[in-house]
Design an enzyme around this catalytic site. Structure first.
Site, PDB file in Angstrom:
ATOM      1  N   SER A  27      74.535  71.643 -19.010  1.00 47.34           N
ATOM      2  CA  SER A  27      75.659  71.532 -18.070  1.00 47.34           C
ATOM      3  C   SER A  27      76.560  72.771 -18.054  1.00 47.34           C
ATOM      4  CB  SER A  27      76.502  70.312 -18.446  1.00 47.34           C
ATOM      5  OG  SER A  27      77.692  70.329 -17.694  1.00 47.34           O
ATOM      6  N   SER A  29      79.641  72.387 -16.930  1.00 48.46           N
ATOM      7  CA  SER A  29      81.010  71.849 -16.946  1.00 48.46           C
ATOM      8  C   SER A  29      81.858  72.385 -18.096  1.00 48.46           C
ATOM      9  CB  SER A  29      80.990  70.318 -16.964  1.00 48.46           C
ATOM     10  OG  SER A  29      80.531  69.853 -15.722  1.00 48.46           O
ATOM     11  N   THR A  74      77.317  61.902 -16.035  1.00 48.41           N
ATOM     12  CA  THR A  74      76.208  62.436 -15.243  1.00 48.41           C
ATOM     13  C   THR A  74      74.954  61.592 -15.448  1.00 48.41           C
ATOM     14  OG1 THR A  74      75.059  64.481 -14.622  1.00 48.41           O
ATOM     15  CG2 THR A  74      75.485  64.166 -16.977  1.00 48.41           C
ATOM     16  N   LYS A  78      75.681  57.237 -14.083  1.00 52.68           N
ATOM     17  CA  LYS A  78      76.765  57.148 -13.091  1.00 52.68           C
ATOM     18  C   LYS A  78      76.949  55.736 -12.550  1.00 52.68           C
ATOM     19  CE  LYS A  78      76.642  61.927 -11.479  1.00 52.68           C
ATOM     20  NZ  LYS A  78      76.642  62.849 -10.349  1.00 52.68           N
ATOM     21  N   ASP A 114      82.380  63.585  -6.933  1.00 56.92           N
ATOM     22  CA  ASP A 114      81.260  64.328  -6.325  1.00 56.92           C
ATOM     23  C   ASP A 114      81.400  64.317  -4.806  1.00 56.92           C
ATOM     24  OD1 ASP A 114      79.757  65.033  -8.591  1.00 56.92           O
ATOM     25  OD2 ASP A 114      78.753  63.078  -8.650  1.00 56.92           O
ATOM     26  N   GLY A 147      67.737  63.460   2.284  1.00 58.92           N
ATOM     27  CA  GLY A 147      67.715  62.687   1.044  1.00 58.92           C
ATOM     28  C   GLY A 147      68.423  61.354   1.187  1.00 58.92           C
ATOM     29  N   GLY A 150      70.981  59.229  -5.096  1.00 54.54           N
ATOM     30  CA  GLY A 150      72.376  59.083  -5.520  1.00 54.54           C
ATOM     31  C   GLY A 150      73.313  60.090  -4.862  1.00 54.54           C
ATOM     32  N   ALA A 151      72.921  61.354  -4.834  1.00 53.81           N
ATOM     33  CA  ALA A 151      73.798  62.389  -4.275  1.00 53.81           C
ATOM     34  C   ALA A 151      73.972  62.189  -2.773  1.00 53.81           C
ATOM     35  CB  ALA A 151      73.222  63.770  -4.568  1.00 53.81           C
ATOM     36  N   TYR A 243      72.136  74.290  -6.948  1.00 53.61           N
ATOM     37  CA  TYR A 243      72.729  75.611  -7.231  1.00 53.61           C
ATOM     38  C   TYR A 243      71.877  76.416  -8.199  1.00 53.61           C
ATOM     39  CZ  TYR A 243      74.704  72.692 -10.932  1.00 53.61           C
ATOM     40  OH  TYR A 243      74.869  71.784 -11.945  1.00 53.61           O
TER      41      TYR A 243
HETATM   42  P1  NAP Z   1      67.819  61.194  -6.878  1.00 53.59           P
HETATM   43  O1  NAP Z   1      68.743  60.031  -6.831  1.00 53.59           O
HETATM   44  O2  NAP Z   1      66.680  61.177  -7.842  1.00 53.59           O
HETATM   45  O3  NAP Z   1      67.237  61.412  -5.380  1.00 53.59           O
HETATM   46  C1  NAP Z   1      66.265  62.378  -5.148  1.00 53.59           C
HETATM   47  C2  NAP Z   1      66.094  62.586  -3.651  1.00 53.59           C
HETATM   48  O4  NAP Z   1      65.191  63.694  -3.480  1.00 53.59           O
HETATM   49  C3  NAP Z   1      65.493  61.416  -2.906  1.00 53.59           C
HETATM   50  O5  NAP Z   1      65.986  61.381  -1.586  1.00 53.59           O
HETATM   51  C4  NAP Z   1      63.990  61.772  -2.908  1.00 53.59           C
HETATM   52  O6  NAP Z   1      63.265  61.218  -1.815  1.00 53.59           O
HETATM   53  C5  NAP Z   1      64.067  63.268  -2.701  1.00 53.59           C
HETATM   54  N1  NAP Z   1      62.873  63.988  -3.171  1.00 53.59           N
HETATM   55  C6  NAP Z   1      62.523  64.224  -4.452  1.00 53.59           C
HETATM   56  N2  NAP Z   1      61.372  64.928  -4.494  1.00 53.59           N
HETATM   57  C7  NAP Z   1      61.005  65.142  -3.190  1.00 53.59           C
HETATM   58  C8  NAP Z   1      59.911  65.792  -2.579  1.00 53.59           C
HETATM   59  N3  NAP Z   1      58.948  66.383  -3.310  1.00 53.59           N
HETATM   60  N4  NAP Z   1      59.848  65.820  -1.231  1.00 53.59           N
HETATM   61  C9  NAP Z   1      60.826  65.241  -0.482  1.00 53.59           C
HETATM   62  N5  NAP Z   1      61.889  64.603  -1.011  1.00 53.59           N
HETATM   63  C10 NAP Z   1      61.976  64.540  -2.351  1.00 53.59           C
HETATM   64  O7  NAP Z   1      68.615  62.547  -7.208  1.00 53.59           O
HETATM   65  P2  NAP Z   1      70.150  62.864  -6.900  1.00 53.59           P
HETATM   66  O8  NAP Z   1      70.983  62.501  -8.063  1.00 53.59           O
HETATM   67  O9  NAP Z   1      70.465  62.277  -5.575  1.00 53.59           O
HETATM   68  O10 NAP Z   1      70.145  64.474  -6.831  1.00 53.59           O
HETATM   69  C11 NAP Z   1      69.573  65.160  -5.718  1.00 53.59           C
HETATM   70  C12 NAP Z   1      69.890  66.654  -5.823  1.00 53.59           C
HETATM   71  O11 NAP Z   1      71.298  66.878  -5.667  1.00 53.59           O
HETATM   72  C13 NAP Z   1      69.517  67.277  -7.167  1.00 53.59           C
HETATM   73  O12 NAP Z   1      68.923  68.542  -6.924  1.00 53.59           O
HETATM   74  C14 NAP Z   1      70.850  67.448  -7.870  1.00 53.59           C
HETATM   75  O13 NAP Z   1      70.834  68.545  -8.774  1.00 53.59           O
HETATM   76  C15 NAP Z   1      71.766  67.747  -6.687  1.00 53.59           C
HETATM   77  N6  NAP Z   1      73.176  67.432  -6.972  1.00 53.59           N
HETATM   78  C16 NAP Z   1      74.079  68.461  -6.940  1.00 53.59           C
HETATM   79  C17 NAP Z   1      75.417  68.206  -7.195  1.00 53.59           C
HETATM   80  C18 NAP Z   1      76.410  69.344  -7.162  1.00 53.59           C
HETATM   81  O14 NAP Z   1      77.520  69.180  -7.676  1.00 53.59           O
HETATM   82  N7  NAP Z   1      76.078  70.459  -6.561  1.00 53.59           N
HETATM   83  C19 NAP Z   1      75.857  66.901  -7.496  1.00 53.59           C
HETATM   84  C20 NAP Z   1      74.905  65.862  -7.503  1.00 53.59           C
HETATM   85  C21 NAP Z   1      73.570  66.146  -7.254  1.00 53.59           C
HETATM   86  P3  NAP Z   1      62.577  59.744  -1.937  1.00 53.59           P
HETATM   87  O15 NAP Z   1      63.696  58.769  -1.783  1.00 53.59           O
HETATM   88  O16 NAP Z   1      61.642  59.735  -0.788  1.00 53.59           O
HETATM   89  O17 NAP Z   1      61.905  59.700  -3.281  1.00 53.59           O
END
Ligand code: NAP
Length: 294
Positions: A27, A29, A74, A78, A114, A147, A150-151, A243
């Site tokens: 992290s 953070s 995290t 969450k 977030d 997507g 969660g995010a 990022y």
């Molecule tokens: P998550 O709940 O596991 O969701 C993953 C998402 O990605 C789902 O929509 C999934 O689609 C899709 N996905 C995964 N592999 C894929 C592929 N090969 N092709 C197409 N779609 C794919 O994860 P999350 O917590 O939402 O996080 C998602 C991203 O956001 C991560 O990269 C995370 O690092 C980033 N994030 C950034 C911040 C920030 O502060 N910048 C904060 C939170 C999250 P399906 O539903 O079809 O499986």
């Protein structure tokens, strides 16, 4: 004076705040939160609290210690922390995820920073307007949200809450997009579309494309073929929550056709700044935090 300001003034012992998750070692953070605490002369340490699921209850209970300001939460906790807290902020309740816990008056409060962090990240790129009450309005914008995890869920509630014109959710598994759309629609009057094939995307004026998938973290790939991206107006803004790497394939595609872009570092920064203010009752030193992330 906020309760936590009181807390800050009346404790000579070092205060603690930290990150609850599994894993947490990677992290960023600690580096920017500690810089902020130090810059404001707050005698507190930001720690990494590696917490497997079976230790979550004990970890959350430990936040009630008088020297503890609270925590960030995290992956993968969450959602699981919600029933362990005394009071949940309405936005965090809607989203069903807490990333910030505040210890105040012997109670534990859960927030989601977030989602508003994303709005602030867009706002600093000139997207949206800040109203007199400090709220960000995205009136008139169409958001293509990539997507439905969660995010994306946090983003969908924050964006619709900020008054966007329409929301288009594109996800690999269509039913997850549809489920998210149905949940968000309960709180939003505008149109929401769910897709799993980018070929059906119709470009709209004032569009924001947001990648909330993990696609692009480990591979040179994106949800959108370049010819689909090229249909969008030149004023389209493309935001990738990822990022690391700082330039994903999606951002490279967008820049190559002249669209404005930003990566997820600004969302990380702003969620952290909002959490800092919740813990301390003080405005976050954004410049200090931003510099610590560079
Ligand atoms: P998550 O709940 O596991 O969701 C993953 C998402 O990605 C789902 O929509 C999934 O689609 C899709 N996905 C995964 N592999 C894929 C592929 N090969 N092709 C197409 N779609 C794919 O994860 P999350 O917590 O939402 O996080 C998602 C991203 O956001 C991560 O990269 C995370 O690092 C980033 N994030 C950034 C911040 C920030 O502060 N910048 C904060 C939170 C999250 P399906 O539903 O079809 O499986």
């Amino acid at each position: 004076m906020s309760i936590n300001e009181n807390h800050l003034l009346h404790h000579s012992a070092s205060l603690r705040v930290g990150l609850i998750g599994d894993p947490v070692a990677h992290s960023l953070s600690p580096q920017f939160q500690q810089a902020a605490l130090d810059a404001l002369g707050i005698a507190a340490r930001y720690e990494l609290w590696q917490t497997p699921a079976e230790q979550l209850l004990e970890r959350v209970r430990s936040l009630c210690d008088k020297n503890c300001l609270g925590a960030n939460v995290t992956i993968p906790h969450k959602r699981a922390v919600l029933p362990l807290l005394d009071k949940i902020d309405p936005l965090a309740e809607q989203i069903g995820a807490v990333n910030t816990i505040v210890h105040r008056d012997d109670y534990l409060y859960g927030y989601n920073t977030d989602a508003p962090g994303l709005l602030h990240a867009l706002q600093e790129q000139g997207i949206g307007k800040i109203g007199p009450n400090g709220q960000i309005s995205l009136k008139g914008y169409t958001v293509v949200l990539l997507g439905a995890g969660g995010a994306a869920r946090g983003a969908a509630f924050a964006l619709t809450g900020a008054g966007i014109e329409r929301l288009i959710i594109l996800n690999r598994h269509l039913e997850r997009a549809q489920l998210l759309a149905a949940d968000v629609q309960q709180h939003y009057d505008g149109p929401i579309f769910s897709l799993n094939d980018p070929a059906f995307l119709i470009p709209h004026a004032s569009a924001i494309i947001i990648n909330a998938t993990s696609l692009g973290m480990h591979e040179d790939a994106s949800m959108l073929p370049t010819e689909v991206l090229a249909r969008f107006n030149p004023d389209t803004f493309v935001y990738d929550m990822i990022y690391n790497p700082s330039q994903t394939y999606l951002l490279c595609q967008a820049r190559a056709i002249g669209l404005r872009t930003a990566n997820g570092l600004s969302m990380l920064l702003h969620q952290g700044a909002l959490a800092f203010t919740l813990w301390t009752g003080k405005p976050a030193p954004l410049d200090v935090m931003r510099a610590a992330l560079e």
